[in-house]
Design an enzyme around this catalytic site. Structure first.
Site, short mmCIF file in Angstrom:
data_model
loop_
_atom_site.label_atom_id
_atom_site.label_comp_id
_atom_site.label_asym_id
_atom_site.label_seq_id
_atom_site.Cartn_x
_atom_site.Cartn_y
_atom_site.Cartn_z
N LYS A 79 34.63 40.33 42.39
CA LYS A 79 35.08 41.73 42.76
C LYS A 79 35.33 42.72 41.75
O LYS A 79 35.81 42.40 40.75
CB LYS A 79 36.33 41.43 43.42
CG LYS A 79 37.12 42.57 44.07
CD LYS A 79 38.51 42.20 44.63
CE LYS A 79 38.60 41.17 45.87
NZ LYS A 79 39.91 41.00 46.37
N ARG A 104 48.44 37.71 65.82
CA ARG A 104 47.55 36.53 65.51
C ARG A 104 48.19 35.40 65.74
O ARG A 104 48.05 34.40 66.21
CB ARG A 104 46.78 36.51 64.31
CG ARG A 104 46.14 37.68 63.94
CD ARG A 104 45.67 37.71 62.68
NE ARG A 104 44.73 36.76 62.24
CZ ARG A 104 43.67 36.84 61.87
NH1 ARG A 104 43.09 37.96 61.94
NH2 ARG A 104 42.87 35.75 61.38
N GLU A 143 48.15 33.03 59.47
CA GLU A 143 49.29 33.49 59.93
C GLU A 143 49.86 32.42 61.23
O GLU A 143 51.00 32.35 61.15
CB GLU A 143 49.20 34.93 60.66
CG GLU A 143 49.00 35.93 59.89
CD GLU A 143 47.46 36.19 59.21
OE1 GLU A 143 47.34 36.93 58.66
OE2 GLU A 143 46.70 35.38 59.95
#
Length: 657
Positions: free
Chosen positions: A289, A403, A375
């Site tokens: 990244k 979710r 989640e």
């Protein structure tokens, strides 16, 4: 003219030489740094997928082949290669979306930026291709290692792997360094062999040969079966030592890699090999990244995952720091509460810093758990911790609570678990667009039995209501707050016996007013502005902040009975929102005062600043005041209760049904 300006379509990449492709990769990085620095956006993830995206578009034929990005925040390079090179208004109203957007391009497929779903999309698209006689078309899913912490991704892999005919290529963009880089001469030697061996392993002849030997040995009696098991175990052991592929191949997926995701030639070779196999394949690409940009690489927190406006040379913010954020206030308060209470634990879904649990983690690292992008697991695990005597605080973005609704309802609420859920980025969030607005939460939790919902209006109330939330141990509690700056303190002129705050009475001292304004959370300044404007029109009002939206406080119902009209201002959807719940409670108590819900429409709201989005949907003081004046005058429904001696306004004759 640079090379990037000549690329209008992915097909333009085919004419470029290896040297030109390297030049193009450099131009793309320069473009991203310069442009994203000027607008803000997801810089680090896109710098990490330049070569990977080039290789995907060189080896596949978008849009005939479907390219699906998981989360989509790493799709800027894809946008550049598909003809979208005006980034001057990125993530601004009327400009490019920060995620794939079907309205922008036929090359974009999945607009939702909720992680771990891309492989299910790939499964569905590839099934459709087979059933419609287009099985020769490929589906390429680009998914990050972080997204693979979500269970939905593995449900999809399990289904994709079950059908060897489907042309699905899963590119795992592994930028989390979940595997240490291999070093040394022997490792380099193995790396040089890997492309050749991967090519061999993915040829149909290799598969047929393995099947033939497997059948021959297994049919050869005890000796043959022993030989097969021994050879298979040895082969598997060598493969697992050589590359982290065991889990994928145990599921039946062909695995290629790890590949250097910044080596364009290696990426192209791996994708070509995967393409030639003709069935489901995992290509494991190791990336970095922020690759190629020193300030991003030096940023230990998130390598510039998302930035505001920055100096492209230094990476330093160019904007002066604004007021304190809601998240920072929460971060300090939950850390202080954790100091006082050893039973408090924090749970995050791969977002320790963004949701403000980092200070808690610094002081009590053993009591903060990062479950990854999971989640659903977070909520049920929290229910288990509550059963075990702890009080979990689950901090997530409001949009991601969607979710885990089943787990909130059936695991937490049904079992009366003392779990506090803290929702960051509630309401309209702005530039991240439809899938990131936290506008569904209040309507969604209305139907959860026993749930307590708090919406603080300022920093003091956030601290106060958070402490009240963690004191409840026999039901779920939710504390929600907005994105960005907290704003100034809004002091109450009176607190009622059940915790409701009276923020204003216009005119001062009056108790029998025309309009009761119920302000939810961060809408208090807007509500007070509306009250002032109504006063200028000779209409009296009372402004209240419930503080705790659920359960509806009895004082709100009593106040509603003493006013001619109630309006509820909230930054959630009107349908099933706070206003509709208050109206139901009023009717149950026999209070017939008209109530108008002022909130967000049931629409997917496109990106723009928070103020722009609110203005678009009519959540402005001017628009609300205009409507309330008309309702009090009896020219707009719902009509305010008439004054003594006045006739009740009417909308005319009933329509013929």
């Amino acid at each position: 003219m640079g090379l990037l300006e000549t690329v209008k379509d992915p097909r333009d990449l085919a004419r470029l030489s290896g040297t030109e492709l390297e030049q193009l990769a450099g131009e793309i990085r320069e473009f991203l740094i310069t442009n994203v620095a000027a607008t803000g956006g997801h810089l680090g993830p896109n710098l990490g997928v330049v070569e990977l995206t080039l290789a995907v578009h060189r080896n596949f034929e978008s849009p005939r082949d479907s390219v699906v990005f998981d989360t989509g925040h790493q799709s800027y390079v894809h946008k550049l290669l598909t003809g979208r090179q005006d980034f001057t208004t990125l993530r601004q109203q009327g400009g490019l979306s920060g995620y794939p957007d079907r309205a922008e391009s036929e090359h974009d497929i999945v607009e939702s930026s909720h992680a771990s779903s891309s492989l299910s999309w790939a499964d569905g698209i590839s099934r459709a291709r087979q059933l419609t006689g287009e099985g020769d078309r490929f589906v390429v899913a680009v998914v990050g290692d972080g997204a693979l912490t979500g269970g939905m991704a593995w449900e999809a892999i399990n289904n994709i792997a079950a059908d060897k005919r489907r042309r699905v290529v899963i590119v795992v963009n592994d930028n989390g360094r979940s595997y240490a880089p291999t070093v040394g001469g022997f490792a380099d030697y193995l790396a040089s062999l890997r492309p050749t061996i991967d090519s061999l392993r993915t040829t149909p002849a290799y598969e047929r040969m393995l099947d033939w030997w497997k059948k021959k040995l297994q049919d050869g009696g005890p000796a043959g079966q022993f030989t097969y098991k021994s050879l298979h175990a040895m082969k598997k052991g060598i493969k697992d030592w050589w590359a982290p592929q065991g889990m994928f191949e145990d599921l039946g997926m062909k695995y290629i890699g790890p590949v250097d995701g910044h080596n364009l030639q290696a990426m192209e070779h791996a994708l070509n090999t995967a393409k030639a196999y003709g069935g489901p394949v995992i290509v494991h690409a190791m990336t970095e990244k922020g690759h190629g940009y020193a300030p991003a690489l030096a940023n230990e927190a998130d390598q510039f995952h998302a930035v505001g406006i920055i100096d492209p040379e230094t990476g330093e913010p160019t904007e002066m720091p604004g007021a304190r954020s809601w998240t920072s206030v929460f971060a300090e308060e939950i850390a202080d509460i954790a100091d006082e209470r050893p039973d408090i634990v924090g749970i995050t879904g791969a977002m320790l810093i963004p949701v403000g649990l980092h200070k808690f983690a610094e002081r009590h690292p053993e009591r903060v758990i990062d479950v990854g992008i999971a989640e659903q697991h977070a909520l049920t695990s929290a229910a288990g911790m509550a059963f075990g005597g702890l009080h979990p605080v689950v901090a997530v973005y409001a949009t991601f609570l969607n979710r885990a609704f089943d787990q909130l309802l059936m695991d937490v609420a049904l079992h009366k678990a003392g779990v506090t859920i803290v929702l960051d980025r509630a309401g309209v969030t702005g530039p991240d667009g439809p899938s990131h607005h936290g506008m569904w939460d209040m309507a969604m939790v209305q139907i959860v039995p026993g749930l307590h919902l708090a919406a603080p209006r300022d920093a003091t109330r956030l601290r106060e209501e958070l402490r009240e939330a963690v004191a409840i141990n026999d039901a779920p509690t939710v504390v929600r707050f907005s994105k960005g700056s907290v704003g100034s303190e809004v002091e109450a002129i009176e607190r009622l016996h059940d915790g409701v705050d009276i923020l204003a009475r216009r005119p001062e001292g009056s108790t029998e007013n025309d309009v009761l304004i119920v302000s939810v959370g961060a809408m208090s300044e807007l509500a007070l502005d509306v009250a002032t404007r109504l006063g200028a029109q000779g209409i009296s009002s009372t402004v209240v902040d419930p503080r705790w939206v659920l359960p509806v406080r009895k004082s709100i119902i009593a106040l509603a009975a003493r006013h001619r009209l109630v309006i509820c201002i909230e930054d959630g959807v009107r349908a099933g929102g706070v206003g509709s719940r208050i109206r139901q409670e009023m009717r149950a108590a026999g209070v017939d005062t008209a109530l108008n819900e002022v909130g967000l429409p049931v629409e997917f709201l496109v990106h723009g600043s928070r103020s722009q989005v609110l203005e678009r949907v009519g959540l402005t003081a001017q628009k609300i005041t205009h409507d309330v004046v008309a309702q009090v005058l009896g020219t707009k429904v719902p009509f305010a209760r008439p004054l003594p001696g006045q006739e009740h306004p009417t909308t005319g004759s009933l329509p013929t049904l």
